[in-house]
Design a protein around this motif. Structure first.
Motif, PDB file in Angstrom:
ATOM      1  N   ALA A 178       6.907 -39.489   1.512  1.00 41.45           N
ATOM      2  CA  ALA A 178       6.212 -38.366   1.016  1.00 41.45           C
ATOM      3  C   ALA A 178       5.338 -38.539  -0.401  1.00 41.45           C
ATOM      4  O   ALA A 178       4.138 -37.963  -0.337  1.00 41.45           O
ATOM      5  CB  ALA A 178       7.199 -37.139   0.691  1.00 41.45           C
ATOM      6  N   ALA A 179       5.940 -39.464  -1.204  1.00 35.22           N
ATOM      7  CA  ALA A 179       5.164 -39.856  -2.147  1.00 35.22           C
ATOM      8  C   ALA A 179       4.056 -40.649  -1.788  1.00 35.22           C
ATOM      9  O   ALA A 179       2.792 -40.353  -2.230  1.00 35.22           O
ATOM     10  CB  ALA A 179       5.935 -40.601  -3.148  1.00 35.22           C
ATOM     11  N   ILE A 180       4.062 -41.587  -0.684  1.00 30.39           N
ATOM     12  CA  ILE A 180       2.932 -42.245  -0.546  1.00 30.39           C
ATOM     13  C   ILE A 180       1.971 -41.360   0.007  1.00 30.39           C
ATOM     14  O   ILE A 180       0.872 -41.326  -0.026  1.00 30.39           O
ATOM     15  CB  ILE A 180       3.344 -43.332   0.728  1.00 30.39           C
ATOM     16  N   GLY A 181       2.386 -40.467   0.883  1.00 34.40           N
ATOM     17  CA  GLY A 181       1.406 -39.326   1.723  1.00 34.40           C
ATOM     18  C   GLY A 181       0.598 -38.688   0.488  1.00 34.40           C
ATOM     19  O   GLY A 181      -0.542 -38.391   0.625  1.00 34.40           O
ATOM     20  N   LEU A 182       1.327 -38.383  -0.648  1.00 36.52           N
ATOM     21  CA  LEU A 182       0.405 -37.616  -2.044  1.00 36.52           C
ATOM     22  C   LEU A 182      -0.392 -38.639  -2.368  1.00 36.52           C
ATOM     23  O   LEU A 182      -1.465 -38.283  -2.699  1.00 36.52           O
ATOM     24  CB  LEU A 182       1.726 -37.464  -2.850  1.00 36.52           C
ATOM     25  N   ASN A 183      -0.254 -39.969  -2.553  1.00 34.07           N
ATOM     26  CA  ASN A 183      -1.217 -41.065  -2.926  1.00 34.07           C
ATOM     27  C   ASN A 183      -2.105 -40.808  -2.158  1.00 34.07           C
ATOM     28  O   ASN A 183      -3.345 -40.989  -2.537  1.00 34.07           O
ATOM     29  CB  ASN A 183      -0.614 -42.484  -3.134  1.00 34.07           C
ATOM     30  N   PHE A 184      -2.056 -40.722  -0.648  1.00 29.33           N
ATOM     31  CA  PHE A 184      -3.375 -40.913   0.205  1.00 29.33           C
ATOM     32  C   PHE A 184      -4.020 -39.561   0.083  1.00 29.33           C
ATOM     33  O   PHE A 184      -5.316 -39.888  -0.046  1.00 29.33           O
ATOM     34  CB  PHE A 184      -2.625 -40.780   1.607  1.00 29.33           C
ATOM     35  N   SER A 240      -7.670 -39.993  -5.478  1.00 24.52           N
ATOM     36  CA  SER A 240      -8.885 -40.198  -6.456  1.00 24.52           C
ATOM     37  C   SER A 240      -8.898 -38.988  -7.563  1.00 24.52           C
ATOM     38  O   SER A 240      -9.589 -38.915  -8.594  1.00 24.52           O
ATOM     39  CB  SER A 240     -10.234 -39.636  -5.598  1.00 24.52           C
ATOM     40  N   GLU A 241      -7.670 -38.280  -7.434  1.00 23.27           N
ATOM     41  CA  GLU A 241      -7.671 -37.188  -8.535  1.00 23.27           C
ATOM     42  C   GLU A 241      -6.592 -37.396  -9.640  1.00 23.27           C
ATOM     43  O   GLU A 241      -6.622 -36.796 -10.690  1.00 23.27           O
ATOM     44  CB  GLU A 241      -6.868 -36.013  -7.717  1.00 23.27           C
ATOM     45  N   GLY A 242      -6.017 -38.589  -9.784  1.00 22.63           N
ATOM     46  CA  GLY A 242      -5.199 -39.067 -10.920  1.00 22.63           C
ATOM     47  C   GLY A 242      -4.526 -40.314 -10.678  1.00 22.63           C
ATOM     48  O   GLY A 242      -4.865 -41.078  -9.659  1.00 22.63           O
ATOM     49  N   LYS A 243      -3.557 -40.652 -11.542  1.00 22.72           N
ATOM     50  CA  LYS A 243      -3.052 -41.881 -11.438  1.00 22.72           C
ATOM     51  C   LYS A 243      -1.884 -41.862 -10.112  1.00 22.72           C
ATOM     52  O   LYS A 243      -1.024 -41.172  -9.960  1.00 22.72           O
ATOM     53  CB  LYS A 243      -2.216 -42.052 -12.691  1.00 22.72           C
ATOM     54  N   PRO A 244      -2.034 -42.808  -9.243  1.00 22.16           N
ATOM     55  CA  PRO A 244      -1.209 -42.799  -8.180  1.00 22.16           C
ATOM     56  C   PRO A 244       0.401 -43.105  -8.745  1.00 22.16           C
ATOM     57  O   PRO A 244       0.522 -43.821  -9.680  1.00 22.16           O
ATOM     58  CB  PRO A 244      -1.608 -44.146  -7.237  1.00 22.16           C
ATOM     59  N   ILE A 245       1.213 -42.689  -7.835  1.00 19.66           N
ATOM     60  CA  ILE A 245       2.844 -42.864  -8.002  1.00 19.66           C
ATOM     61  C   ILE A 245       2.812 -44.578  -7.713  1.00 19.66           C
ATOM     62  O   ILE A 245       2.473 -44.838  -6.556  1.00 19.66           O
ATOM     63  CB  ILE A 245       3.480 -42.140  -6.989  1.00 19.66           C
ATOM     64  N   LYS A 246       3.476 -45.091  -8.434  1.00 15.87           N
ATOM     65  CA  LYS A 246       3.981 -46.554  -8.199  1.00 15.87           C
ATOM     66  C   LYS A 246       5.083 -46.592  -7.132  1.00 15.87           C
ATOM     67  O   LYS A 246       6.269 -46.707  -7.572  1.00 15.87           O
ATOM     68  CB  LYS A 246       4.195 -47.447  -9.415  1.00 15.87           C
ATOM     69  N   VAL A 247       4.858 -46.502  -5.922  1.00 15.89           N
ATOM     70  CA  VAL A 247       6.118 -46.027  -5.003  1.00 15.89           C
ATOM     71  C   VAL A 247       6.976 -47.217  -4.761  1.00 15.89           C
ATOM     72  O   VAL A 247       8.056 -47.323  -4.731  1.00 15.89           O
ATOM     73  CB  VAL A 247       5.314 -45.538  -3.723  1.00 15.89           C
ATOM     74  N   ALA A 248       6.178 -48.653  -4.898  1.00 12.41           N
ATOM     75  CA  ALA A 248       6.899 -49.790  -4.960  1.00 12.41           C
ATOM     76  C   ALA A 248       8.149 -49.937  -6.006  1.00 12.41           C
ATOM     77  O   ALA A 248       9.112 -50.394  -5.459  1.00 12.41           O
ATOM     78  CB  ALA A 248       6.177 -50.985  -5.052  1.00 12.41           C
ATOM     79  N   ASN A 249       8.003 -49.230  -7.109  1.00 15.54           N
ATOM     80  CA  ASN A 249       8.953 -49.233  -8.050  1.00 15.54           C
ATOM     81  C   ASN A 249      10.291 -48.621  -7.927  1.00 15.54           C
ATOM     82  O   ASN A 249      11.223 -48.522  -8.450  1.00 15.54           O
ATOM     83  CB  ASN A 249       8.285 -49.116  -9.483  1.00 15.54           C
ATOM     84  N   PHE A 250      10.150 -47.795  -6.752  1.00 19.77           N
ATOM     85  CA  PHE A 250      11.259 -46.745  -6.577  1.00 19.77           C
ATOM     86  C   PHE A 250      12.108 -47.306  -5.142  1.00 19.77           C
ATOM     87  O   PHE A 250      12.988 -46.677  -4.836  1.00 19.77           O
ATOM     88  CB  PHE A 250      10.665 -45.205  -5.975  1.00 19.77           C
ATOM     89  N   ILE A 251      11.766 -48.441  -4.522  1.00 13.12           N
ATOM     90  CA  ILE A 251      12.283 -48.979  -3.577  1.00 13.12           C
ATOM     91  C   ILE A 251      13.761 -49.152  -3.785  1.00 13.12           C
ATOM     92  O   ILE A 251      14.494 -49.141  -2.566  1.00 13.12           O
ATOM     93  CB  ILE A 251      11.512 -50.357  -2.934  1.00 13.12           C
ATOM     94  N   PRO A 252      13.964 -49.838  -4.761  1.00  6.79           N
ATOM     95  CA  PRO A 252      15.469 -50.050  -5.041  1.00  6.79           C
ATOM     96  C   PRO A 252      16.252 -48.853  -4.836  1.00  6.79           C
ATOM     97  O   PRO A 252      17.783 -48.756  -4.397  1.00  6.79           O
ATOM     98  CB  PRO A 252      15.720 -50.375  -6.571  1.00  6.79           C
ATOM     99  N   ALA A 253      15.845 -47.711  -4.887  1.00  9.70           N
ATOM    100  CA  ALA A 253      16.619 -46.438  -4.849  1.00  9.70           C
ATOM    101  C   ALA A 253      17.150 -46.029  -3.761  1.00  9.70           C
ATOM    102  O   ALA A 253      18.021 -45.466  -3.370  1.00  9.70           O
ATOM    103  CB  ALA A 253      15.531 -45.202  -5.189  1.00  9.70           C
ATOM    104  N   ILE A 254      16.482 -46.756  -2.591  1.00  8.78           N
ATOM    105  CA  ILE A 254      16.950 -46.726  -0.942  1.00  8.78           C
ATOM    106  C   ILE A 254      18.232 -47.144  -1.192  1.00  8.78           C
ATOM    107  O   ILE A 254      19.221 -46.746  -0.143  1.00  8.78           O
ATOM    108  CB  ILE A 254      15.946 -47.277  -0.138  1.00  8.78           C
TER     109      ILE A 254
END
Length: 246
Positions: A206-212, A216-230
């Motif tokens: 869902a966070a990746i979808g928000l980035n898509f 252009s409207e703000g700083k994107p979420i660094k989703v890669a840094n959340f990967i360990p959470a899985i």
């Protein structure tokens, strides 16, 4: 390893189609389609996350995973890997336009490699599909994921270039590792663990979808840094089981 192989091959073929066969299509079509797929990704991610049965564990996993990811800075290392691959394996055509993320220049190859790798490697379909391949020899879910990844690869291949093609490498390694690990540790995986890991992965989708949609409207979420959470639910529930046995 049939499922991961089909998934990786689909990414290669579809990204090549996007790079070389769809270049004459106006850019606005690709941008609109990408935002539409972004909205669909948000829906898929939220829907999958609602399978969660332990909200506190999900929150704890995100917090702990974010701390681990930020300490390692996975996003920076993935960008470096993409830039290294660009220098070694690909030379962009003269006059190629720079892509900007949060107002900062970013090379199309690195952006395509990182964006596609994160999207294709995270989420319940990658985890559960690979587990089904390893535990049951059932590749149907990974075949379904291949269709979705192929669609994104066409769009990303057109807008971000050859970096998308090379995302097939981490996809194959990531999913193949889960297949092999599932085969080795199948006695320790339960339906509950899979559910909780998938819920966290779907939130990242869902966070990746928000980035898509809002890139252009703000700083994107660094989703890669959340990967360990899985993987936090897996470790937590394994420790919980050991504590009960003692």
């Amino acid at each position: 390893m049939l499922g991961p192989s089909v998934n990786a091959l689909t990414i290669v073929v579809c990204s090549l189609a996007g790079c070389f066969l769809l270049q004459n299509i106006p850019e606005r079509f690709g941008e609109t389609l990408k935002k539409g797929l972004g909205l669909a990704t948000i829906y898929i991610g939220i829907q999958g996350a609602l399978t969660n049965q332990r909200p506190l564990l999900l929150i704890m996993s995100l917090v702990a995973g974010a701390i681990i990811g930020e300490l390692i800075d996975i996003d920076r290392w993935m960008n470096r890997l993409g830039q290294w691959a660009e220098q070694k394996l690909y030379r962009p055509p003269p006059g190629g336009e720079e892509v900007k993320i949060a107002g900062k220049p970013e090379k199309p190859f690195a952006q395509g490699f990182v964006t596609a790798s994160i999207l294709f490697c995270t989420g319940s379909m990658a985890i559960v599909g690979s587990m089904q391949s390893g535990l049951l020899g059932d590749h149907k879910l990974l075949y379904t994921k291949s269709i979705l990844d192929g669609t994104f690869s066409i769009v990303f291949g057109k807008s971000m270039g050859m970096g998308v093609l090379f995302s097939a490498i981490p996809v194959f390694l990531y999913q193949g590792s889960i297949v092999l690990l599932s085969m080795a540790l199948k006695d320790f995986l339960t339906a509950e663990i899979i559910t909780e890991m998938s819920a966290v992965g779907n939130l990242l989708v869902a966070a990746i979808g928000l980035n898509f949609v809002c890139l252009s409207e703000g700083k994107p979420i660094k989703v890669a840094n959340f990967i360990p959470a899985i993987f936090i639910p897996w470790m937590y529930m394994a420790l919980e089981t050991l504590a009960k046995l003692n």
